[in-house]
Structure formats: C-alpha cells, structure tokens
Design a protein around this motif. Sequence first.
Motif, PDB file in Angstrom:
ATOM      1  N   LEU A   1       0.793  -1.228   0.000  1.00  0.00           N
ATOM      2  CA  LEU A   1       0.000   0.000   0.000  1.00  0.00           C
ATOM      3  C   LEU A   1       0.825   1.277   0.000  1.00  0.00           C
ATOM      4  O   LEU A   1       0.280   2.356  -0.218  1.00  0.00           O
ATOM      5  N   HIS A   2       2.150   1.176   0.194  1.00  0.00           N
ATOM      6  CA  HIS A   2       2.949   2.391   0.007  1.00  0.00           C
ATOM      7  C   HIS A   2       3.099   2.738  -1.479  1.00  0.00           C
ATOM      8  O   HIS A   2       3.683   3.752  -1.814  1.00  0.00           O
ATOM      9  N   PHE A   3       2.531   1.902  -2.372  1.00  0.00           N
ATOM     10  CA  PHE A   3       2.460   2.237  -3.793  1.00  0.00           C
ATOM     11  C   PHE A   3       1.073   2.741  -4.192  1.00  0.00           C
ATOM     12  O   PHE A   3       0.815   2.967  -5.371  1.00  0.00           O
ATOM     13  N   VAL A   4       0.188   2.895  -3.204  1.00  0.00           N
ATOM     14  CA  VAL A   4      -1.166   3.381  -3.463  1.00  0.00           C
ATOM     15  C   VAL A   4      -1.344   4.715  -2.741  1.00  0.00           C
ATOM     16  O   VAL A   4      -1.384   4.755  -1.515  1.00  0.00           O
ATOM     17  N   PRO A   5      -1.450   5.818  -3.482  1.00  0.00           N
ATOM     18  CA  PRO A   5      -1.535   7.134  -2.835  1.00  0.00           C
ATOM     19  C   PRO A   5      -2.895   7.390  -2.207  1.00  0.00           C
ATOM     20  O   PRO A   5      -3.878   6.677  -2.474  1.00  0.00           O
ATOM     21  N   ASP A   6      -2.951   8.428  -1.396  1.00  0.00           N
ATOM     22  CA  ASP A   6      -4.208   8.788  -0.753  1.00  0.00           C
ATOM     23  C   ASP A   6      -5.282   9.140  -1.781  1.00  0.00           C
ATOM     24  O   ASP A   6      -6.470   8.908  -1.552  1.00  0.00           O
ATOM     25  N   GLU A   7      -4.863   9.694  -2.933  1.00  0.00           N
ATOM     26  CA  GLU A   7      -5.829  10.053  -3.971  1.00  0.00           C
ATOM     27  C   GLU A   7      -6.584   8.837  -4.485  1.00  0.00           C
ATOM     28  O   GLU A   7      -7.710   8.952  -4.978  1.00  0.00           O
ATOM     29  N   ASP A   8      -5.955   7.666  -4.403  1.00  0.00           N
ATOM     30  CA  ASP A   8      -6.615   6.431  -4.822  1.00  0.00           C
ATOM     31  C   ASP A   8      -7.385   5.775  -3.683  1.00  0.00           C
ATOM     32  O   ASP A   8      -7.910   4.666  -3.844  1.00  0.00           O
ATOM     33  N   GLY A   9      -7.432   6.464  -2.544  1.00  0.00           N
ATOM     34  CA  GLY A   9      -8.257   5.969  -1.434  1.00  0.00           C
ATOM     35  C   GLY A   9      -7.717   4.719  -0.774  1.00  0.00           C
ATOM     36  O   GLY A   9      -8.463   3.757  -0.563  1.00  0.00           O
ATOM     37  N   ALA A  10      -6.433   4.718  -0.423  1.00  0.00           N
ATOM     38  CA  ALA A  10      -5.804   3.513   0.137  1.00  0.00           C
ATOM     39  C   ALA A  10      -6.559   2.985   1.348  1.00  0.00           C
ATOM     40  O   ALA A  10      -6.836   1.776   1.453  1.00  0.00           O
ATOM     41  N   HIS A  11      -6.905   3.859   2.281  1.00  0.00           N
ATOM     42  CA  HIS A  11      -7.606   3.406   3.485  1.00  0.00           C
ATOM     43  C   HIS A  11      -9.005   2.876   3.151  1.00  0.00           C
ATOM     44  O   HIS A  11      -9.458   1.877   3.730  1.00  0.00           O
TER      45      HIS A  11
ATOM     46  N   LEU B   1      11.403   7.785  -7.888  1.00  0.00           N
ATOM     47  CA  LEU B   1      10.380   6.847  -8.352  1.00  0.00           C
ATOM     48  C   LEU B   1       9.260   7.576  -9.094  1.00  0.00           C
ATOM     49  O   LEU B   1       8.764   7.084 -10.117  1.00  0.00           O
ATOM     50  N   ARG B   2       8.873   8.742  -8.596  1.00  0.00           N
ATOM     51  CA  ARG B   2       7.817   9.502  -9.266  1.00  0.00           C
ATOM     52  C   ARG B   2       8.238   9.880 -10.676  1.00  0.00           C
ATOM     53  O   ARG B   2       7.443   9.798 -11.628  1.00  0.00           O
ATOM     54  N   ALA B   3       9.506  10.263 -10.843  1.00  0.00           N
ATOM     55  CA  ALA B   3      10.017  10.614 -12.169  1.00  0.00           C
ATOM     56  C   ALA B   3       9.977   9.431 -13.122  1.00  0.00           C
ATOM     57  O   ALA B   3       9.892   9.597 -14.343  1.00  0.00           O
ATOM     58  N   ALA B   4      10.033   8.214 -12.559  1.00  0.00           N
ATOM     59  CA  ALA B   4       9.996   6.998 -13.378  1.00  0.00           C
ATOM     60  C   ALA B   4       8.584   6.434 -13.507  1.00  0.00           C
ATOM     61  O   ALA B   4       8.387   5.367 -14.083  1.00  0.00           O
ATOM     62  N   GLY B   5       7.596   7.150 -12.973  1.00  0.00           N
ATOM     63  CA  GLY B   5       6.216   6.723 -13.110  1.00  0.00           C
ATOM     64  C   GLY B   5       5.717   5.815 -12.012  1.00  0.00           C
ATOM     65  O   GLY B   5       4.666   5.184 -12.153  1.00  0.00           O
ATOM     66  N   VAL B   6       6.446   5.735 -10.900  1.00  0.00           N
ATOM     67  CA  VAL B   6       6.046   4.885  -9.778  1.00  0.00           C
ATOM     68  C   VAL B   6       5.715   5.775  -8.584  1.00  0.00           C
ATOM     69  O   VAL B   6       6.551   6.554  -8.135  1.00  0.00           O
ATOM     70  N   THR B   7       4.496   5.657  -8.071  1.00  0.00           N
ATOM     71  CA  THR B   7       4.085   6.449  -6.911  1.00  0.00           C
ATOM     72  C   THR B   7       4.515   5.761  -5.629  1.00  0.00           C
ATOM     73  O   THR B   7       4.316   4.561  -5.458  1.00  0.00           O
ATOM     74  N   LEU B   8       5.142   6.525  -4.731  1.00  0.00           N
ATOM     75  CA  LEU B   8       5.520   6.003  -3.424  1.00  0.00           C
ATOM     76  C   LEU B   8       4.874   6.869  -2.363  1.00  0.00           C
ATOM     77  O   LEU B   8       5.195   8.057  -2.241  1.00  0.00           O
ATOM     78  N   ALA B   9       3.938   6.309  -1.614  1.00  0.00           N
ATOM     79  CA  ALA B   9       3.203   7.045  -0.591  1.00  0.00           C
ATOM     80  C   ALA B   9       3.653   6.559   0.781  1.00  0.00           C
ATOM     81  O   ALA B   9       3.043   5.659   1.367  1.00  0.00           O
ATOM     82  N   LEU B  10       4.733   7.131   1.274  1.00  0.00           N
ATOM     83  CA  LEU B  10       5.250   6.735   2.585  1.00  0.00           C
ATOM     84  C   LEU B  10       4.363   7.326   3.675  1.00  0.00           C
ATOM     85  O   LEU B  10       4.073   8.512   3.660  1.00  0.00           O
ATOM     86  N   ARG B  11       3.954   6.474   4.620  1.00  0.00           N
ATOM     87  CA  ARG B  11       3.014   6.927   5.643  1.00  0.00           C
ATOM     88  C   ARG B  11       3.633   6.838   7.027  1.00  0.00           C
ATOM     89  O   ARG B  11       4.489   5.995   7.304  1.00  0.00           O
ATOM     90  N   SER B  12       3.165   7.710   7.899  1.00  0.00           N
ATOM     91  CA  SER B  12       3.644   7.751   9.274  1.00  0.00           C
ATOM     92  C   SER B  12       3.070   6.587  10.063  1.00  0.00           C
ATOM     93  O   SER B  12       2.165   5.879   9.606  1.00  0.00           O
ATOM     94  N   ARG B  13       3.573   6.425  11.267  1.00  0.00           N
ATOM     95  CA  ARG B  13       3.039   5.377  12.151  1.00  0.00           C
ATOM     96  C   ARG B  13       1.541   5.572  12.377  1.00  0.00           C
ATOM     97  O   ARG B  13       0.762   4.617  12.342  1.00  0.00           O
ATOM     98  N   GLU B  14       1.126   6.823  12.591  1.00  0.00           N
ATOM     99  CA  GLU B  14      -0.294   7.114  12.814  1.00  0.00           C
ATOM    100  C   GLU B  14      -1.123   6.754  11.586  1.00  0.00           C
ATOM    101  O   GLU B  14      -2.200   6.152  11.697  1.00  0.00           O
ATOM    102  N   GLU B  15      -0.627   7.115  10.395  1.00  0.00           N
ATOM    103  CA  GLU B  15      -1.368   6.816   9.167  1.00  0.00           C
ATOM    104  C   GLU B  15      -1.433   5.308   8.909  1.00  0.00           C
ATOM    105  O   GLU B  15      -2.452   4.787   8.441  1.00  0.00           O
TER     106      GLU B  15
END
Length: 270
Positions: free
Chosen positions: A162-172, A209-223
């Motif tokens: 899920l660190h490859f799924v951004p918030d815009e895609d509704g990961a949660h 990774l973003r420049a290569a077309g790969v989204t990385l959505a690193l999240r905090s412990r709380e997230e």
Amino acid sequence: MECLMTGQAVQIDTTRPHPARMYDWYLGGKDNYPVDEEMGRQMLTLDPRVPVMARVNRAFMHRATRWLADSGVRQFLDIGTGIPTEPNLHQIAQQTAPGARVVYCDNDPIVLAHAAALLRGTDEGATEYLQADVRDPDAILEGARKVLDFTRPVALSLVALLHFVPDEDGAHDLVRRLLAELPSGSHLVMTHATADFTPEESKAATEKLRAAGVTLALRSREEFTRFFDGLDLVEPGVEVPHRWHPELGEPVPGQDDGVIPGYGAVGRKP
C-alpha cells in the motif's frame, strides 16, 4: 489449475519499472528488466539496505502466516503477491494446515507468467491466482469468492503493497472495502514503508520513483495504524517488521545493522 482472471488484457510494460519486478531484483531474482535493475540501483545509492528491507518484509509474511495458521486460520487472500520466491505463503500455511485455501492476487503480468509455480499446493487445500489490481476491490472479492468461503475467517495479506497506493486512490477506503466483506475472526496482515526514520533519503527515493512513473506514498506510524481502525491489534501491535514475533522465524542477515524504515502489524476483526 486455472488462474482466476478479471478479463483485462495482459501486457508487460518494459518501459518503466514495476514494484514487483524491482522487489524480485532486490531478492536476487532474474524475472526483471533493465529498467527495474536501473531503478533498483538508484535506490541502493540512497540506501544500500533496500535488499535487506525486502527480505525483512518477506520474513514478516512468513512469520505472520505461521502465526495465523497456528491460530486456526485456514483461508488466505494475498494481494500484491509478487514474483514467486520459496517458501511462498501457501507453503507456510499448508505446512501447518494442509487443507488451507490460498488466493494470490497481483497486477503484474510477469507474476501471471509464474502462476503455475504459485499454484503448486497440497491436494487437500486450494491454491489459485487472480490477476487484478488492489484498486479494484470488487474484482478481487468476486474472484476470491470462487475459492474462499466468506462465511469463515480469511487472512487478508497486504505486505509491502500500500505504500504504492496514494491517498488520492483511497488507500484506506480500499482496505475498509475489502475487510467489510470478511467475517468476524478475519485478520489484516500489513507491512508499509515509512519516512519516519529516514526523511531525507525517503524524500529523494519518492522523487526518483515519481520521475519513473512509480508512486511512493510513505506513511507515518499514525497513518499506518489507521488501516487497523476497528480491528484488535495482535500483540505486540504496530512494530518495526523484524520485531514482530521474531521467535517464529529465522532473522534476516543485516536486519539489525541500522534502521528498517517501515511498520508491520496484524489485526483481528471482532
């Protein structure tokens, strides 16, 4: 055995890196392309311990599966399966419970090409592969129902995905949608990369990774912990992955030689 398909065209894109193939390269596999190796090497310049992190995530999956099987779980839905490495999840589960039923799911056609290897399970159990994307939970649930009994507990495994799924895609929301169909006694198994420990390196990795077309959505412990809202966390709760029940598996060489920038946890649906 047949693979469970969602009907979309299967085409391998070799023009940009894919997380499953990069993961394969980190693990020393050969099912990757020059574009995956090139990006993998760029990641190593930012943090040479990335291959250790990949192995730590794999080892967490082994231990969590072993714990679940020992606890009586007999059905597993593993999304973001990746290219096969042994032992796979079904081998761990069916070693304890030969009748365990496992559905693997991934969106990389290379994983599909290896589905025959994934499907070598026990005669007593079931092992199937579903070609689908985590962003399409309805397709996953429809396919998984053909193998799994949703009136009985299911372990939903989302390891290093899920660190490859951004918030815009509704990961949660995706996780909530998947869990909503699973009965009481089901479990969520997750690991997730974070920038909490290495903010500068993580920012650089995200930009590359973003420049290569790969989204990385690193999240905090709380997230990360929010994915387990409404679930009962299994002790020891949210932890650095290699510190979650280390007694259930062998340590990964190098896992204690610096920080592992990620979290892992298992939660039970009441």
